[in-house]
Scaffold this active site. Sequence first.
Site, PDB file in Angstrom:
ATOM      1  N   LEU A 184     -28.110 -64.374  -5.231  1.00 17.50           N
ATOM      2  CA  LEU A 184     -28.274 -64.233  -6.687  1.00 17.50           C
ATOM      3  C   LEU A 184     -26.933 -64.234  -7.422  1.00 17.50           C
ATOM      4  O   LEU A 184     -25.973 -63.590  -6.994  1.00 17.50           O
ATOM      5  CB  LEU A 184     -29.003 -62.906  -6.964  1.00 17.50           C
ATOM      6  CG  LEU A 184     -29.130 -62.475  -8.426  1.00 17.50           C
ATOM      7  CD1 LEU A 184     -30.097 -63.367  -9.188  1.00 17.50           C
ATOM      8  CD2 LEU A 184     -29.594 -61.019  -8.526  1.00 17.50           C
ATOM      9  N   ASP A 214     -32.502 -53.267 -23.901  1.00 16.19           N
ATOM     10  CA  ASP A 214     -32.449 -52.456 -25.127  1.00 16.19           C
ATOM     11  C   ASP A 214     -33.383 -51.244 -25.042  1.00 16.19           C
ATOM     12  O   ASP A 214     -34.367 -51.263 -24.305  1.00 16.19           O
ATOM     13  CB  ASP A 214     -32.822 -53.345 -26.327  1.00 16.19           C
ATOM     14  CG  ASP A 214     -32.455 -52.687 -27.640  1.00 16.19           C
ATOM     15  OD1 ASP A 214     -31.522 -51.861 -27.665  1.00 16.19           O
ATOM     16  OD2 ASP A 214     -33.101 -53.000 -28.660  1.00 16.19           O
ATOM     17  N   HIS A 259     -28.111 -44.439 -21.496  1.00 14.44           N
ATOM     18  CA  HIS A 259     -27.324 -45.503 -20.841  1.00 14.44           C
ATOM     19  C   HIS A 259     -27.186 -45.200 -19.346  1.00 14.44           C
ATOM     20  O   HIS A 259     -27.305 -46.086 -18.512  1.00 14.44           O
ATOM     21  CB  HIS A 259     -25.933 -45.617 -21.471  1.00 14.44           C
ATOM     22  CG  HIS A 259     -25.961 -45.995 -22.919  1.00 14.44           C
ATOM     23  ND1 HIS A 259     -26.763 -47.000 -23.394  1.00 14.44           N
ATOM     24  CD2 HIS A 259     -25.301 -45.507 -24.005  1.00 14.44           C
ATOM     25  CE1 HIS A 259     -26.591 -47.121 -24.711  1.00 14.44           C
ATOM     26  NE2 HIS A 259     -25.715 -46.221 -25.102  1.00 14.44           N
TER      27      HIS A 259
HETATM   28  C1  IPE Z   1     -28.491 -55.849 -28.229  1.00 15.85           C
HETATM   29  O1  IPE Z   1     -28.959 -54.583 -28.533  1.00 15.85           O
HETATM   30  C2  IPE Z   1     -27.263 -55.765 -27.379  1.00 15.85           C
HETATM   31  C3  IPE Z   1     -27.452 -55.233 -26.046  1.00 15.85           C
HETATM   32  C4  IPE Z   1     -28.559 -54.846 -25.482  1.00 15.85           C
HETATM   33  C5  IPE Z   1     -26.253 -55.181 -25.254  1.00 15.85           C
HETATM   34  P1  IPE Z   1     -28.595 -53.842 -29.896  1.00 15.85           P
HETATM   35  O2  IPE Z   1     -29.276 -52.535 -29.847  1.00 15.85           O
HETATM   36  O3  IPE Z   1     -27.136 -53.832 -30.096  1.00 15.85           O
HETATM   37  O4  IPE Z   1     -29.260 -54.796 -30.985  1.00 15.85           O
HETATM   38  P2  IPE Z   1     -29.745 -54.511 -32.467  1.00 15.85           P
HETATM   39  O5  IPE Z   1     -28.618 -53.832 -33.159  1.00 15.85           O
HETATM   40  O6  IPE Z   1     -30.946 -53.633 -32.383  1.00 15.85           O
HETATM   41  O7  IPE Z   1     -30.093 -55.848 -33.022  1.00 15.85           O
HETATM   42  C1  IPE Z   2     -29.096 -50.909 -25.315  1.00 18.98           C
HETATM   43  O1  IPE Z   2     -29.668 -49.734 -25.749  1.00 18.98           O
HETATM   44  C2  IPE Z   2     -27.740 -50.706 -24.683  1.00 18.98           C
HETATM   45  C3  IPE Z   2     -26.613 -51.203 -25.481  1.00 18.98           C
HETATM   46  C4  IPE Z   2     -26.702 -51.845 -26.614  1.00 18.98           C
HETATM   47  C5  IPE Z   2     -25.280 -50.962 -24.972  1.00 18.98           C
HETATM   48  P1  IPE Z   2     -29.342 -49.147 -27.179  1.00 18.98           P
HETATM   49  O2  IPE Z   2     -28.171 -48.246 -27.065  1.00 18.98           O
HETATM   50  O3  IPE Z   2     -29.214 -50.222 -28.191  1.00 18.98           O
HETATM   51  O4  IPE Z   2     -30.655 -48.291 -27.446  1.00 18.98           O
HETATM   52  P2  IPE Z   2     -31.462 -48.173 -28.815  1.00 18.98           P
HETATM   53  O5  IPE Z   2     -31.798 -49.557 -29.256  1.00 18.98           O
HETATM   54  O6  IPE Z   2     -30.583 -47.466 -29.786  1.00 18.98           O
HETATM   55  O7  IPE Z   2     -32.676 -47.396 -28.441  1.00 18.98           O
HETATM   56 MG    MG Z   3     -30.560 -51.162 -29.367  1.00 14.73          MG
END
Ligand code: IPE
Ligand code: IPE
Ligand code: MG
Length: 253
Positions: free
Chosen positions: A133, A22, A39
């Site tokens: 792995l 995240d 990303h």
């Molecule tokens: C969790 O992250 C899902 C992934 C990393 C794939 P999110 O960014 O979607 O989670 P919330 O919305 O902050 O809980």
């Molecule tokens: C995690 O990073 C990747 C996915 C959920 C696909 P985020 O896109 O949720 O990044 P933040 O949390 O908005 O910074």
């Molecule tokens: Mg996120």
Amino acid sequence: MSTLLNQIDKELLPRHIAIIMDGNGRWAKEKGEDRLYGHFHGVESVRNIVEGCAEMGIEYLTLYAFSTENWERPEQEVTGLMELLVSTIRKEVATLNKNNIRLHVIGDMKMLPGFAQKELKEALEITKENKGLNLIMALSYSGRWELGNAAKEIAIQVKEGKIEVRDINEKMIESFLCTKDFPDPEIMIRTGGESRISNFLLYQLAYAELYFTQVRWPDFRKENLYEAIVDFQGRERRFGKTGEQVTKSIKTQ
Ligand code: IPE
Ligand code: IPE
Ligand code: MG
């Protein structure tokens, strides 16, 4: 060699590490860039952490890449993520093979666009004999989706007379989960600063050690992983028992 890596007890490595990757969006925003830029850079962290796990001899690594809820994001971001997924798999499959890494996918594959399903299927096939792995990508995955699915499957089998209600227990439920072939993760790492599970591996994380770090996923590297493992190894895992019971059983092992 890294001093953190030296601190890791190779005899007490977790077999299975799960990671919520995240913080990509915020990382990009902090740099004045578009979320997709985050990303895109997150892929470099995936490479680095997969390599780090393979080097240490970790058996299973589950990466939460896209949740059921992430389908609700703006269309442009969802499309960008799917394209990134496909191009990354295409580029990396040879390296996975070279490093004896087997790819697995958990989640609702039917939800993914056809081109992504096709690419994934091929990569699963190409890497299926690898014995190093196990890299498990959670895509269009959520714990509640998985548990709902398992309940449905069990109900069907009961209805068809294949299983008896009295035989339903933890072991049986596990055999209906997407992770039936993998042990439960001993540690779950979440990058990006949030301290929540966000519908990840709800059943399997029952006794996982949770490790939250502020580091955004695109900045997360092997050293950060080593730090998490050192922290993990300093914890006392009691599984409901008393501290005394646990220390005694280690001593008498
Ligand atoms: C969790 O992250 C899902 C992934 C990393 C794939 P999110 O960014 O979607 O989670 P919330 O919305 O902050 O809980
Ligand atoms: C995690 O990073 C990747 C996915 C959920 C696909 P985020 O896109 O949720 O990044 P933040 O949390 O908005 O910074
Ligand atoms: Mg996120």
